[in-house]
Design a protein around this motif. Structure first.
Motif, PDB file in Angstrom:
ATOM      1  N   TYR A  41       0.818  -1.214   0.000  1.00  0.00           N
ATOM      2  CA  TYR A  41       0.000   0.000   0.000  1.00  0.00           C
ATOM      3  C   TYR A  41       0.854   1.267   0.000  1.00  0.00           C
ATOM      4  N   GLN A  44      -0.271   4.928  -0.332  1.00  0.00           N
ATOM      5  CA  GLN A  44      -1.276   5.504   0.560  1.00  0.00           C
ATOM      6  C   GLN A  44      -0.976   5.259   2.041  1.00  0.00           C
ATOM      7  N   CYS A  45       0.267   4.949   2.363  1.00  0.00           N
ATOM      8  CA  CYS A  45       0.557   4.721   3.779  1.00  0.00           C
ATOM      9  C   CYS A  45       1.964   5.161   4.138  1.00  0.00           C
ATOM     10  N   TYR A  64      -4.151   5.573   4.380  1.00  0.00           N
ATOM     11  CA  TYR A  64      -5.318   6.330   3.931  1.00  0.00           C
ATOM     12  C   TYR A  64      -6.210   5.417   3.111  1.00  0.00           C
ATOM     13  N   ASP A  65      -7.470   5.347   3.473  1.00  0.00           N
ATOM     14  CA  ASP A  65      -8.452   4.546   2.747  1.00  0.00           C
ATOM     15  C   ASP A  65      -9.243   5.479   1.831  1.00  0.00           C
ATOM     16  N   TYR A  66      -8.910   5.455   0.563  1.00  0.00           N
ATOM     17  CA  TYR A  66      -9.555   6.338  -0.412  1.00  0.00           C
ATOM     18  C   TYR A  66     -11.027   5.996  -0.620  1.00  0.00           C
ATOM     19  N   ASP A  67     -11.436   4.772  -0.335  1.00  0.00           N
ATOM     20  CA  ASP A  67     -12.816   4.356  -0.562  1.00  0.00           C
ATOM     21  C   ASP A  67     -13.777   4.984   0.431  1.00  0.00           C
ATOM     22  N   ASP A  72      -6.430   5.499   8.688  1.00  0.00           N
ATOM     23  CA  ASP A  72      -6.464   4.369   9.612  1.00  0.00           C
ATOM     24  C   ASP A  72      -5.111   4.233  10.290  1.00  0.00           C
TER      25      ASP A  72
END
Length: 147
Positions: A41, A44-45, A64-67, A72
């Protein structure tokens, strides 16, 4: 003084050498597993070593959870020899400060999960304003809005 440092090729072995106290393996994954996830990931992490001066005392990863969208906090742990010194609480403050800079996206929502039997961690999360959410098997979801 407590500080966060990005995990790099210079310090990842220090993360591998962190130890969980007996019985904590059910609460958090070891940094070896977490760093494998960080690689997958990587867009995004950000994994961090938690340091006191120049000594790594713990580990945490922010993803980071884009959905959803939300930040997190994954796999936060303090080495067994360094627990009960306030490092987890102080590190969480620094993690939240990092998230406030919105390094991956604009959300101010922060979420994490915690084993329902990890009473020390639950106490810290509640003291920082995290609210309890759903319970999934043995995990409790916590969330916080930084905006």
């Amino acid at each position: 003084m407590i500080n966060l440092r990005k995990i790099t090729e210079e310090n990842f072995i220090d993360a591998f050498n962190l130890k969980l106290a007996k019985g904590q393996e059910e609460f958090v994954s070891h940094p070896i597993r977490s760093l494998a996830q960080a690689y997958v990931y990587r867009e995004q992490c950000q994994p961090f070593g938690i340091y006191v001066d120049d000594t790594m005392v713990g580990y945490v990863m922010v993803i980071y959870d884009y959905d959803i969208p939300e930040y997190d906090i994954w796999h936060m742990m303090i080495d067994e020899a360094q627990q009960k010194k306030g490092y987890g609480s102080a590190a969480l403050d620094l993690i939240l400060d990092y998230i406030k800079t919105k390094p991956f996206g604009s959300s101010g929502r922060v979420a994490l999960t915690c084993n329902k039997d990890n009473l020390g961690a639950i106490k810290i999360y509640k003291s920082k304003g995290f609210e309890t959410g759903e319970v999934f098997d043995d995990e409790i979801e916590f969330s916080l809005n930084l905006e």
